[in-house]
Design a protein around this motif. Structure first.
Motif, PDB file in Angstrom:
ATOM      1  N   THR A  30       7.524  90.573  22.255  1.00  0.00           N
ATOM      2  CA  THR A  30       8.658  91.394  21.823  1.00  0.00           C
ATOM      3  C   THR A  30       8.728  92.724  22.562  1.00  0.00           C
ATOM      4  N   SER A 147       4.683  88.867  11.062  1.00  0.00           N
ATOM      5  CA  SER A 147       5.914  89.612  10.805  1.00  0.00           C
ATOM      6  C   SER A 147       5.895  91.027  11.358  1.00  0.00           C
ATOM      7  N   PRO A 150       6.447  91.493  15.788  1.00  0.00           N
ATOM      8  CA  PRO A 150       7.777  91.545  16.408  1.00  0.00           C
ATOM      9  C   PRO A 150       8.483  92.878  16.205  1.00  0.00           C
ATOM     10  N   GLN A 279      11.816  83.474   8.563  1.00  0.00           N
ATOM     11  CA  GLN A 279      11.494  83.893   9.933  1.00  0.00           C
ATOM     12  C   GLN A 279      12.758  83.973  10.791  1.00  0.00           C
ATOM     13  N   ILE A 283      13.366  87.584  12.590  1.00  0.00           N
ATOM     14  CA  ILE A 283      13.469  87.766  14.036  1.00  0.00           C
ATOM     15  C   ILE A 283      14.919  87.999  14.456  1.00  0.00           C
ATOM     16  N   SER A 286      15.810  91.599  13.853  1.00  0.00           N
ATOM     17  CA  SER A 286      15.121  92.495  14.783  1.00  0.00           C
ATOM     18  C   SER A 286      15.750  92.438  16.171  1.00  0.00           C
ATOM     19  N   GLY A 407      12.055  81.786  15.120  1.00  0.00           N
ATOM     20  CA  GLY A 407      12.269  83.042  15.829  1.00  0.00           C
ATOM     21  C   GLY A 407      13.107  82.843  17.076  1.00  0.00           C
ATOM     22  N   THR A 411      17.070  84.275  17.333  1.00  0.00           N
ATOM     23  CA  THR A 411      17.541  85.139  18.416  1.00  0.00           C
ATOM     24  C   THR A 411      18.693  84.481  19.168  1.00  0.00           C
TER      25      THR A 411
END
Length: 467
Positions: A30, A147, A150, A279, A283, A286, A407, A411
């Motif tokens: 990340t 967790s 990231p 998850q 992710i 984020s 994840g 994204t």
């Protein structure tokens, strides 16, 4: 206290060593994201090419995790750990000294294999050596590893890249990797259960690699041509065909990479759905929130990374407590809180998407992260309680593989939704299109959060209340 419930220092150190190795791999992954603009200039490649440092990493990690049900039975834990540590160390040295993109990608792929082995190994040590009375606590601590990394990655990468160069990101972890290798060498014990009469299923690995790649490719088509395009429809049909062929092969074959029959257990299946979805949301957010902050709010990369830090830290602190609640009260209570909090947080992002600020994002993200950490560890713990004996390694491999892919898919899908919003919008204003795409993302995450909440309530009334 019952001596059976005591966890020795050796066991704690073994879990710590493997857990921090997994943390290191995810942290580097990340932290590289914020260096992409710099890498395009330094290595003279396009942004689409540079993104393979993340896409390729996540895809290979997922594929490696799919093999660990077999690997954990075939090889002793210490051998797996030493192999993973060696790859992570060699990969870091290669990345630090990489003269071009190809060499850098090779180093990242070596680190992907290391992370793909270390994460399932961490949970396998927990399931094998931690007493049932403390299982929730230790899976909660393991959830912190998955967790927190990231969320800390962009901050770490941004600071290092600004103060020195992107190469120092890899230098900074080399002493830690060496230290973890020493700790693991003296603390990790255990023997493989054996794979007598079972051969490795190479076709299943190939099949999963094709399926995972095709699903990502399908959503990429939507980002390039829209969700109503023939390109997206064709890719979706091909994905369904590959999934069907894989299911047929897995049913007919005497060799099994993972015993997918455990998915016939309804509670395990629904806990896997919660685990995957949490998850995906974690992710995905984020990824979306920093883009939203930098594009719509005109914040710099440091501010965009730091606004996620309070929620990440508070969530990490809460993780072990959520595991403790699971040990004392069972799965329903922490999972119900989790479902409520992530639904409330996702809905708040949706309803306030047009007037979000740095402060409101930080506060709402705290709510979502508390919800995530209330449910992530207990979902895994309760899933592991549904199987016994050798099938635990299959459950471990399946959950590890799917959380990693969650994840990657989170994204991918949320970035595609933003791109698709720009394609269908009549405006060429980047800020307006980003806000519109982010709002659609928040709607998607709210629906997914509601489904998680419904699954928790369903399991309670259908399977737990009468037991």
């Amino acid at each position: 206290m019952d001596l059976k419930d005591v966890v020795s220092t050796r066991v704690k150190l073994s879990i710590l060593a493997v857990g921090l190795l997994s943390f290191t791999g995810i942290l580097i992954e990340t932290s590289m994201n914020v260096t992409f603009p710099t890498l395009t200039k330094d290595l003279d490649v396009s942004l689409n090419t540079v993104q393979w440092l993340t896409t390729g990493y996540l895809l290979l990690t997922t594929i490696v995790m799919s093999t660990t049900a077999f690997i954990l039975k075939k090889f002793d834990p210490l051998k797996i750990f030493i192999f993973a540590t060696s790859l992570c160390l060699v990969g870091s040295i290669i990345c630090f000294s990489a003269p071009n993109f190809t060499i850098l990608l090779i180093g990242r792929l070596l680190q992907a294999i290391a992370t793909g082995l270390s994460t399932p190994l961490m949970f396998n040590l927990i399931f094998e050596e931690i007493p049932v009375s403390k299982l929730g606590l230790y899976t909660g601590l393991a959830g912190v590893v998955i967790s927190l990394a990231p969320a800390l990655g962009p901050t770490y990468g941004g600071i290092i890249n600004k103060a020195w160069t992107w190469r120092e990101i890899f230098v900074g972890v080399i002493p830690l990797i060496i230290l973890l290798a020493i700790i693991g060498w003296f603390s990790i014990r255990g023997k493989a259960s054996g794979t007598k009469g079972v051969s490795f299923d190479y076709l299943s690995v190939l099949g999963l690699a094709i399926i995972f790649s095709m699903i990502l490719y399908t959503f990429n088509q939507a980002g390039s041509y829209n969700f109503i395009s023939w390109q997206f429809f064709l890719a979706a049909v091909l994905s369904v065909i590959f999934i069907g062929l894989f299911a047929w092969y897995n049913h007919q074959s005497k060799r099994q990479l993972i015993d997918f029959s455990i998915l016939k257990l309804p509670v395990l299946r629904l806990r896997l759905f919660s685990y995957f979805s949490l998850q995906f949301i974690n992710i995905g957010l984020s990824f979306v929130l920093p883009i939203f902050a930098q594009t719509a709010l005109k914040l710099d990369s440091a501010q965009a990374g730091l606004m996620l830090l309070p929620g990440s830290l508070l969530g990490a602190i809460l993780g072990p407590y959520a595991g403790h609640l699971y040990d004392k009260k069972g799965a329903t209570f922490p999972l119900l809180i989790s479902g409520l909090l992530i639904t409330i947080g996702s809905a708040m992002f949706w309803f306030k998407s047009n007037d979000l600020s740095l402060m409101s994002i930080t506060i709402i993200y705290i709510i979502v992260r508390l919800g995530f950490n209330f449910g992530f560890g207990p979902s895994l713990s309760d899933g592991s309680m549904q199987v016994q004996g050798p099938k635990k390694s299959d459950q471990n491999s399946l959950f590890s593989m799917m959380q990693q892919y969650a994840g990657s898919l989170g994204t991918n899908v949320l970035s595609v939704v933003i791109s698709a919003a720009a394609l269908t919008s009549s405006s060429k204003n980047e800020v307006l299109n980003t806000v519109l795409g982010a709002k659609n993302d928040f709607i998607l995450l709210t629906i997914l959060s509601l489904l998680v909440l419904v699954s928790v309530i369903y399991v309670h009334f259908k399977y737990e209340k009468n037991n």
